[in-house]
Design a protein around this motif. Sequence first.
Motif, PDB file in Angstrom:
ATOM      1  N   LEU A 107       6.388  -0.992   5.392  1.00 13.25           N
ATOM      2  CA  LEU A 107       6.951   0.545   5.806  1.00 13.25           C
ATOM      3  C   LEU A 107       6.351   1.786   4.701  1.00 13.25           C
ATOM      4  O   LEU A 107       5.725   2.267   4.398  1.00 13.25           O
ATOM      5  CB  LEU A 107       8.549   1.123   5.951  1.00 13.25           C
ATOM      6  N   ASP A 140       4.154   0.668   2.269  1.00 12.92           N
ATOM      7  CA  ASP A 140       3.031   0.255   2.826  1.00 12.92           C
ATOM      8  C   ASP A 140       1.800   0.836   3.763  1.00 12.92           C
ATOM      9  O   ASP A 140       0.763   1.162   3.364  1.00 12.92           O
ATOM     10  CB  ASP A 140       2.759  -1.440   2.586  1.00 12.92           C
ATOM     11  N   ALA A 141       2.584   0.894   4.540  1.00 17.98           N
ATOM     12  CA  ALA A 141       1.884   1.546   5.670  1.00 17.98           C
ATOM     13  C   ALA A 141       1.931   2.803   5.059  1.00 17.98           C
ATOM     14  O   ALA A 141       0.835   4.106   5.634  1.00 17.98           O
ATOM     15  CB  ALA A 141       2.862   1.423   6.956  1.00 17.98           C
ATOM     16  N   GLY A 142       2.907   3.238   4.690  1.00 21.20           N
ATOM     17  CA  GLY A 142       2.631   5.183   4.381  1.00 21.20           C
ATOM     18  C   GLY A 142       1.661   5.410   2.758  1.00 21.20           C
ATOM     19  O   GLY A 142       0.971   6.962   3.262  1.00 21.20           O
ATOM     20  N   ARG A 143       1.666   4.193   2.594  1.00 23.67           N
ATOM     21  CA  ARG A 143       0.484   4.730   1.134  1.00 23.67           C
ATOM     22  C   ARG A 143      -0.577   4.555   1.715  1.00 23.67           C
ATOM     23  O   ARG A 143      -1.556   5.249   1.556  1.00 23.67           O
ATOM     24  CB  ARG A 143       0.344   3.583   0.249  1.00 23.67           C
ATOM     25  N   MET A 174      -0.183   9.081   2.071  1.00 27.42           N
ATOM     26  CA  MET A 174       1.455   9.696   0.988  1.00 27.42           C
ATOM     27  C   MET A 174       0.922   9.368  -0.095  1.00 27.42           C
ATOM     28  O   MET A 174       0.608   8.535  -0.614  1.00 27.42           O
ATOM     29  CB  MET A 174       2.934   8.878   1.551  1.00 27.42           C
ATOM     30  N   THR A 175       1.366  10.878  -1.273  1.00 24.76           N
ATOM     31  CA  THR A 175       1.813  10.927  -2.089  1.00 24.76           C
ATOM     32  C   THR A 175       3.041  10.142  -2.352  1.00 24.76           C
ATOM     33  O   THR A 175       3.603  10.142  -1.454  1.00 24.76           O
ATOM     34  CB  THR A 175       1.488  12.478  -2.689  1.00 24.76           C
ATOM     35  N   GLN A 215       5.612  12.510  -1.028  1.00 26.23           N
ATOM     36  CA  GLN A 215       5.589  12.526   0.296  1.00 26.23           C
ATOM     37  C   GLN A 215       6.815  11.409   0.945  1.00 26.23           C
ATOM     38  O   GLN A 215       6.704  11.147   2.109  1.00 26.23           O
ATOM     39  CB  GLN A 215       4.432  12.638   0.996  1.00 26.23           C
ATOM     40  N   LEU A 265      10.000  11.249   3.263  1.00 34.10           N
ATOM     41  CA  LEU A 265       9.486  11.897   4.331  1.00 34.10           C
ATOM     42  C   LEU A 265       9.925   9.897   4.953  1.00 34.10           C
ATOM     43  O   LEU A 265      10.599   9.381   5.807  1.00 34.10           O
ATOM     44  CB  LEU A 265       7.963  11.271   4.901  1.00 34.10           C
ATOM     45  N   VAL A 266      10.105   8.445   4.037  1.00 39.59           N
ATOM     46  CA  VAL A 266       9.767   8.003   4.785  1.00 39.59           C
ATOM     47  C   VAL A 266      11.555   6.861   3.474  1.00 39.59           C
ATOM     48  O   VAL A 266      12.447   6.520   4.365  1.00 39.59           O
ATOM     49  CB  VAL A 266       8.786   6.515   4.145  1.00 39.59           C
ATOM     50  N   PRO A 300      14.680   8.897   3.637  1.00 36.42           N
ATOM     51  CA  PRO A 300      15.703   8.856   4.731  1.00 36.42           C
ATOM     52  C   PRO A 300      16.662   7.673   4.901  1.00 36.42           C
ATOM     53  O   PRO A 300      17.675   7.794   5.800  1.00 36.42           O
ATOM     54  CB  PRO A 300      14.819   9.647   5.871  1.00 36.42           C
ATOM     55  N   LEU A 301      15.543   6.728   5.198  1.00 33.36           N
ATOM     56  CA  LEU A 301      16.512   5.254   5.158  1.00 33.36           C
ATOM     57  C   LEU A 301      17.189   4.433   4.197  1.00 33.36           C
ATOM     58  O   LEU A 301      17.744   4.284   4.510  1.00 33.36           O
ATOM     59  CB  LEU A 301      15.339   4.323   5.202  1.00 33.36           C
ATOM     60  N   ALA A 328      18.507   6.748  10.558  1.00 29.72           N
ATOM     61  CA  ALA A 328      17.549   5.800  10.181  1.00 29.72           C
ATOM     62  C   ALA A 328      17.538   4.535  11.013  1.00 29.72           C
ATOM     63  O   ALA A 328      16.523   3.438  10.290  1.00 29.72           O
ATOM     64  CB  ALA A 328      18.390   5.752   8.902  1.00 29.72           C
TER      65      ALA A 328
END
Lengths: 217, 256
Positions: free
Chosen positions: A116, A118-121, A125-126, A129, A133-134, A137-138, A214
Motif C-alpha cells: 500500500l 508502494d502504491a501511494g509512492r 505521493m510525497t 502525503q 493519507l495512508v 489512518p491505517l 481503517a
Amino acid sequence: MDERTFWGFFLGQRGEILRLTLQHAGMVAVALGAAAAVGLPLGVWLSRRPRWAGPVLWAAAAVQTVPSVALLALLLLAPVIGGIGARPAVAALFLYSLLAILEGVHAGLRQVDPALSDAGRAMGMTEGQLLRLVELPLALPSVAAGLRVAAVTCVATATVASYVGAGGLGDLIFRGVGRANDAMVAWGAVPAIALSLAAHAGLSALERRLARRARLS
Amino acid sequence: MFALESVTFAHPGGRSLLKDFSLAVPARQFCVLVGASGSGKTTVLRLMNGMLRPSAGRVRAGGRDTAEQDPIALRRGIGYVPQGGSLFPHLTVAENVELVPRLCGAAPAERARAAAEALAAVRLPEAEFAARYPDQLSGGQRQRAAVARALAGGAPVVMMDEPFGALDNALREELQDELGALLRRLGKTVVFVTHDIHEAVHLGDRLVVMSEGRILADGTPADVVLEAADPFVVRLLGRRRADLERFVRGKGDADG
Ligand SMILES: Nc1ncnc2c1ncn2[C@@H]1O[C@H](COP(=O)(O)OP(=O)(O)OP(=O)(O)O)[C@@H](O)[C@H]1O
Ligand SMILES: [Mg+2]
C-alpha cells in the motif's frame, strides 16, 4: 455520621473525594497529553529510522522497570521538574506512558502493508502525503491501543504520587492506611478503579471505531 | 518516451536480474511486456517510474534522465496500476479514484468529475460503487477500480501490472477490447504487463517477451507469433499458437 463506614465516609467527605479525583484525573491527563505530544511524532520518526527504533524503545522500556516509588524519589531530586508537588509526579507518569504510546505508533506504522505504501509512492505521493493519507489512518487503531494502555497504567500509578505531595486519590489510600480507616482506603481505590475502567472503555470504543474505519477488523 | 539504456539492476541481496538491458517505448505506443513469473516485468516498470534505481546504465523519461527529475512529478505523470491493485482499504472507491487529481490540487468538483469518468470507463457505475469500500467489491471489481484510479489523473502514460489477473475470461476479453480502444483513443503511452500471451497479442502494438531478465523477442504481435523461433517463446505460445496465428493474420488483413 460515622466516617469509618463506607457510606458514612462518602457522605461526610464527598467534596474532598471529588476534589482528589479531579486532581488525580488532571495529573493523568496532563502527563498523557504530554506523552502523546512527544510520543506521536517520535514514533513516526522511529518508524522511518529502524536503526534508532531498537535503542529508543529499549530505553523507554527500561524506564518502566524502575519501581514507581524509586522513580518518584529520583525525580524529586531532579532539577527543574523536581521538588515537592505535582511536577515530579507528572514527569514520572509521562515517562511511564511514553513506552506504550511509542510502541502503539511504531507497531501501527510498521504493520501497514508495504504494497500500500508502494502504491501511494507510485502514484506520486510525497512522504508527508503518504503518512497523512495512508499510513497514519491505517495505524490509528494501534495508536489508540497504545493510548489506552498508557492511560490505564497512568491512573493506577498516579496513586503513588501522593508520596511526593502531588495529591490525588493516593492521599486517601495512604492516609486511610495510616489511620486504619478502611472506608477512607476504599474511597481512594474505588474512584481510581472507576477512572481506569472509564479510560479503558472509552479508548477501546475509539479503537474499535478507528479499526472499522481503517477496515482492519 | 520511456527508455532503459544498458541498465544493470539487482534487487538488494539478490543476484543481478537485469544486465545491459535496453528497452525503449515511444510515445503513444501500446507496449506489452509478457513473460513468466519472476522474469523481471514488475522490476522494469519500477525502474521506469523511478521507484528503483539502476546500478549502471540510464533510465530516461521524456528524453531526460530520471535520476535528474523530480520523482514526485515523474510519477504523477504516470497512471500506475500496481500488481494486485492495492486499493487503500480505508478509502471508498471514489476516494481511491480521486486521489491523483487530489494530490495535484484539483478542486472537489473537478475531482468528482474525473472519478466518475474513470469509473464509467471501467464499467463500475458510480451510483452503485462510488461509496463502497474495497472490501465490499469482488476481486474483479477491485481490479477495475484500480484501473480507474490510474486513469483518473489524466496522465499521458499508463503502466499496468497484470490489471486483469482476477477476472473471468468473458469479462477479461470485454475489458481488454474496451480498455484497449479507450487508451488508444486517448492517445496514451501504455506499458502493460501480463503473463498471458493471449492477452498480450490481443492488446499490444508491440510485444516484448521476457525471461529471466532478458528480452527473447520484441516486435509486433504478428512478428512475434509468426516468427517464433526461441524455444521459450514457442513454449509460451503453447497449444494456442494456431489460434494466435490466425488472429494476427486476420488482424493484418483487416489493417491492410
Ligand atoms: N524486493 C525484492 N527483493 C529481492 N528480490 C526481488 C524483489 N522483488 C523482486 N525480486 C526478484 O526479482 C525477480 C523479478 O521479480 P519481478 O517482480 O520483476 O518479476 P515479475 O516478472 O513481475 O513476476 P510476476 O509475474 O510473478 O509478478 C524475481 O526473481 C524476484 O524474486
Ligand atoms: Mg510482477
